[in-house]
Design an enzyme around this catalytic site. Sequence first.
Site, PDB file in Angstrom:
ATOM      1  N   HIS A 145       0.845  -1.209   0.000  1.00  0.00           N
ATOM      2  CA  HIS A 145       0.000   0.000   0.000  1.00  0.00           C
ATOM      3  C   HIS A 145       0.875   1.252   0.000  1.00  0.00           C
ATOM      4  O   HIS A 145       0.665   2.184  -0.774  1.00  0.00           O
ATOM      5  CB  HIS A 145      -0.904  -0.019   1.241  1.00  0.00           C
ATOM      6  CG  HIS A 145      -1.756   1.196   1.419  1.00  0.00           C
ATOM      7  ND1 HIS A 145      -3.109   1.223   1.128  1.00  0.00           N
ATOM      8  CD2 HIS A 145      -1.445   2.441   1.870  1.00  0.00           C
ATOM      9  CE1 HIS A 145      -3.588   2.434   1.391  1.00  0.00           C
ATOM     10  NE2 HIS A 145      -2.593   3.187   1.841  1.00  0.00           N
ATOM     11  N   GLU A 146       1.906   1.249   0.866  1.00  0.00           N
ATOM     12  CA  GLU A 146       2.768   2.443   0.974  1.00  0.00           C
ATOM     13  C   GLU A 146       3.586   2.664  -0.285  1.00  0.00           C
ATOM     14  O   GLU A 146       3.689   3.791  -0.777  1.00  0.00           O
ATOM     15  CB  GLU A 146       3.711   2.318   2.180  1.00  0.00           C
ATOM     16  CG  GLU A 146       3.026   2.158   3.527  1.00  0.00           C
ATOM     17  CD  GLU A 146       1.893   3.132   3.775  1.00  0.00           C
ATOM     18  OE1 GLU A 146       0.981   2.802   4.533  1.00  0.00           O
ATOM     19  OE2 GLU A 146       1.901   4.222   3.182  1.00  0.00           O
ATOM     20  N   HIS A 149       1.631   4.206  -3.007  1.00  0.00           N
ATOM     21  CA  HIS A 149       1.493   5.670  -2.899  1.00  0.00           C
ATOM     22  C   HIS A 149       2.615   6.351  -3.689  1.00  0.00           C
ATOM     23  O   HIS A 149       2.394   7.382  -4.339  1.00  0.00           O
ATOM     24  CB  HIS A 149       1.558   6.127  -1.435  1.00  0.00           C
ATOM     25  CG  HIS A 149       0.247   6.072  -0.710  1.00  0.00           C
ATOM     26  ND1 HIS A 149      -0.922   6.606  -1.222  1.00  0.00           N
ATOM     27  CD2 HIS A 149      -0.068   5.561   0.505  1.00  0.00           C
ATOM     28  CE1 HIS A 149      -1.900   6.417  -0.353  1.00  0.00           C
ATOM     29  NE2 HIS A 149      -1.420   5.792   0.700  1.00  0.00           N
ATOM     30  N   TYR A 160      -4.315  14.414  -2.931  1.00  0.00           N
ATOM     31  CA  TYR A 160      -4.710  13.661  -1.746  1.00  0.00           C
ATOM     32  C   TYR A 160      -5.832  14.356  -0.964  1.00  0.00           C
ATOM     33  O   TYR A 160      -5.701  14.707   0.215  1.00  0.00           O
ATOM     34  CB  TYR A 160      -3.494  13.434  -0.845  1.00  0.00           C
ATOM     35  CG  TYR A 160      -3.594  12.231   0.064  1.00  0.00           C
ATOM     36  CD1 TYR A 160      -3.579  12.372   1.446  1.00  0.00           C
ATOM     37  CD2 TYR A 160      -3.702  10.938  -0.463  1.00  0.00           C
ATOM     38  CE1 TYR A 160      -3.668  11.269   2.294  1.00  0.00           C
ATOM     39  CE2 TYR A 160      -3.780   9.834   0.373  1.00  0.00           C
ATOM     40  CZ  TYR A 160      -3.768  10.005   1.743  1.00  0.00           C
ATOM     41  OH  TYR A 160      -3.848   8.917   2.580  1.00  0.00           O
ATOM     42  N   GLU A 169      -6.044   6.549  -2.337  1.00  0.00           N
ATOM     43  CA  GLU A 169      -6.126   5.502  -1.307  1.00  0.00           C
ATOM     44  C   GLU A 169      -6.563   4.166  -1.897  1.00  0.00           C
ATOM     45  O   GLU A 169      -5.995   3.109  -1.610  1.00  0.00           O
ATOM     46  CB  GLU A 169      -7.100   5.908  -0.200  1.00  0.00           C
ATOM     47  CG  GLU A 169      -6.429   6.661   0.911  1.00  0.00           C
ATOM     48  CD  GLU A 169      -5.285   5.843   1.510  1.00  0.00           C
ATOM     49  OE1 GLU A 169      -5.550   4.703   1.956  1.00  0.00           O
ATOM     50  OE2 GLU A 169      -4.136   6.324   1.497  1.00  0.00           O
ATOM     51  N   ASP A 230      -9.677  14.184   7.464  1.00  0.00           N
ATOM     52  CA  ASP A 230      -8.995  13.214   6.599  1.00  0.00           C
ATOM     53  C   ASP A 230      -9.107  13.642   5.141  1.00  0.00           C
ATOM     54  O   ASP A 230      -9.373  12.846   4.242  1.00  0.00           O
ATOM     55  CB  ASP A 230      -9.532  11.795   6.803  1.00  0.00           C
ATOM     56  CG  ASP A 230      -8.624  10.707   6.206  1.00  0.00           C
ATOM     57  OD1 ASP A 230      -7.403  10.925   6.085  1.00  0.00           O
ATOM     58  OD2 ASP A 230      -9.171   9.658   5.821  1.00  0.00           O
ATOM     59  N   HIS A 235      -9.744   8.067   3.475  1.00  0.00           N
ATOM     60  CA  HIS A 235      -9.688   6.674   3.943  1.00  0.00           C
ATOM     61  C   HIS A 235     -11.078   6.095   4.158  1.00  0.00           C
ATOM     62  O   HIS A 235     -11.226   4.934   4.535  1.00  0.00           O
ATOM     63  CB  HIS A 235      -8.893   6.572   5.249  1.00  0.00           C
ATOM     64  CG  HIS A 235      -7.432   6.809   5.109  1.00  0.00           C
ATOM     65  ND1 HIS A 235      -6.865   8.058   5.269  1.00  0.00           N
ATOM     66  CD2 HIS A 235      -6.418   5.977   4.814  1.00  0.00           C
ATOM     67  CE1 HIS A 235      -5.558   7.961   5.075  1.00  0.00           C
ATOM     68  NE2 HIS A 235      -5.257   6.723   4.803  1.00  0.00           N
TER      69      HIS A 235
HETATM   70  C1  LIG Z   1      -2.028   2.476   8.953  1.00  0.00           C
HETATM   71  C2  LIG Z   1      -2.148   3.812   8.258  1.00  0.00           C
HETATM   72  C3  LIG Z   1      -2.403   4.971   8.984  1.00  0.00           C
HETATM   73  C4  LIG Z   1      -2.511   6.197   8.313  1.00  0.00           C
HETATM   74  C5  LIG Z   1      -2.367   6.289   6.917  1.00  0.00           C
HETATM   75  C6  LIG Z   1      -2.115   5.133   6.185  1.00  0.00           C
HETATM   76  C7  LIG Z   1      -1.959   5.205   4.667  1.00  0.00           C
HETATM   77  O1  LIG Z   1      -0.905   4.765   4.153  1.00  0.00           O
HETATM   78  O2  LIG Z   1      -2.910   5.717   4.016  1.00  0.00           O
HETATM   79  C8  LIG Z   1      -1.975   3.876   6.859  1.00  0.00           C
HETATM   80  O3  LIG Z   1      -1.664   2.733   6.159  1.00  0.00           O
HETATM   81  C9  LIG Z   1      -2.719   2.018   5.586  1.00  0.00           C
HETATM   82  O4  LIG Z   1      -3.811   2.472   5.445  1.00  0.00           O
HETATM   83  C10 LIG Z   1      -2.343   0.602   5.211  1.00  0.00           C
HETATM   84  C11 LIG Z   1      -3.097  -0.134   4.214  1.00  0.00           C
HETATM   85  C12 LIG Z   1      -3.269  -0.463   5.663  1.00  0.00           C
HETATM   86 ZN   LIG Z   2      -2.714   5.140   2.114  1.00  0.00          ZN
END
Ligand SMILES: Cc1cccc(C(=O)O)c1OC(=O)C1CC1
Ligand SMILES: [Zn+2]
Length: 309
Positions: A145-146, A149, A160, A169, A230, A235
């Site tokens: 996921h990261e 991005h 974003y 996302e 957010d 998210h």
């Molecule tokens: C754990 C977390 C907290 C805040 C932002 C993100 C983010 O990277 O948007 C994040 O990571 C995820 O959502 C991963 C996929 C589970």
């Molecule tokens: Zn993310």
Amino acid sequence: RYDEPTIGSGVGVNGQTKSLNTYLSNGNYYLYDTTKAMNNQIRTYTSNNGTYLPGNYMTDTNNNFNASDQAAGVDAHYYAGLTYDYFYNNHNRNSFDGNGATIASTVHYQSNYNNAFWNGSQMVYGDGDGRTFIELSGALDIVAHEITHAVTTYSADLAYHNQSGALNESFSDVFAIIVEGDTNDWLLGEDVYTPGIYGDALRSMSNPEQYNQPAHMDDYYHSPDTKDGDWGGVHTNSGIPNKAFYHVASDIGFEKSGDIYYKALTQYLTSTSDFEDARVALEQSAIDLYGSGSELQAIKNGFDLVGIG
Ligand SMILES: Cc1cccc(C(=O)O)c1OC(=O)C1CC1
Ligand SMILES: [Zn+2]
Ligand SMILES: [Ca+2]
């Protein structure tokens, strides 16, 4: 004494032993992988529970990274390698920028930090507080996921906030699920989320409502375009395109849907694309790749079902 690439081993956050591409220099072994294409490098550091980035390379004296304070680095390094391999082998993309950029990850960022993020240059992982999360690099879907991005930043660069942010996302969740590659796993973060509770997750692609995300435009969440909101609920509203992907991938599988989503992300979407634009981009990508057949129909059907017309 020669410096050279080596193969070590490590024990990850959930106790699995895995092989690691490491590097021997001056008698120390580094989490430094030089085996990828065009001398791309994958480098893994530790912030030692501080906030310095990237911090210090994670090293070991005998190339066996089995200490408990090394587990987060083992998984950040190993899962970054798996994610690199996915984009290279399936889309011929050399790293997140397509040009062999170094993939740098820092673990043990701050203390009890329940977050993971791409800071514009590298990945950063907290250890979690041990209740909400354990070390966040311990989940392949979070690492993928990261890194996605970063792929998005170097391609569509979806702004974003609001719908483009929810798409940003969603594309990260989409490739997280595809990199994991398990047609029974539609969950995000389950491997490191709430160690005391079995089977729960941060998000579900097949059932977004289970974790308070909408799965249809009728339930779009209007939230302020602020940090506290957010950024318009990126998210939260990602649940809608996530559910569309669940339908598409359930119809045509991860390989075809991965090719369609990758083409849309890298050739059609832009920073201001909204959900309607995403449908058009994905339909066009399906036509480019497969003509007007079942793959195009799968996109139309998936987006119809979530109310994106
Ligand atoms: C754990 C977390 C907290 C805040 C932002 C993100 C983010 O990277 O948007 C994040 O990571 C995820 O959502 C991963 C996929 C589970
Ligand atoms: Zn993310
Ligand atoms: Ca998962």
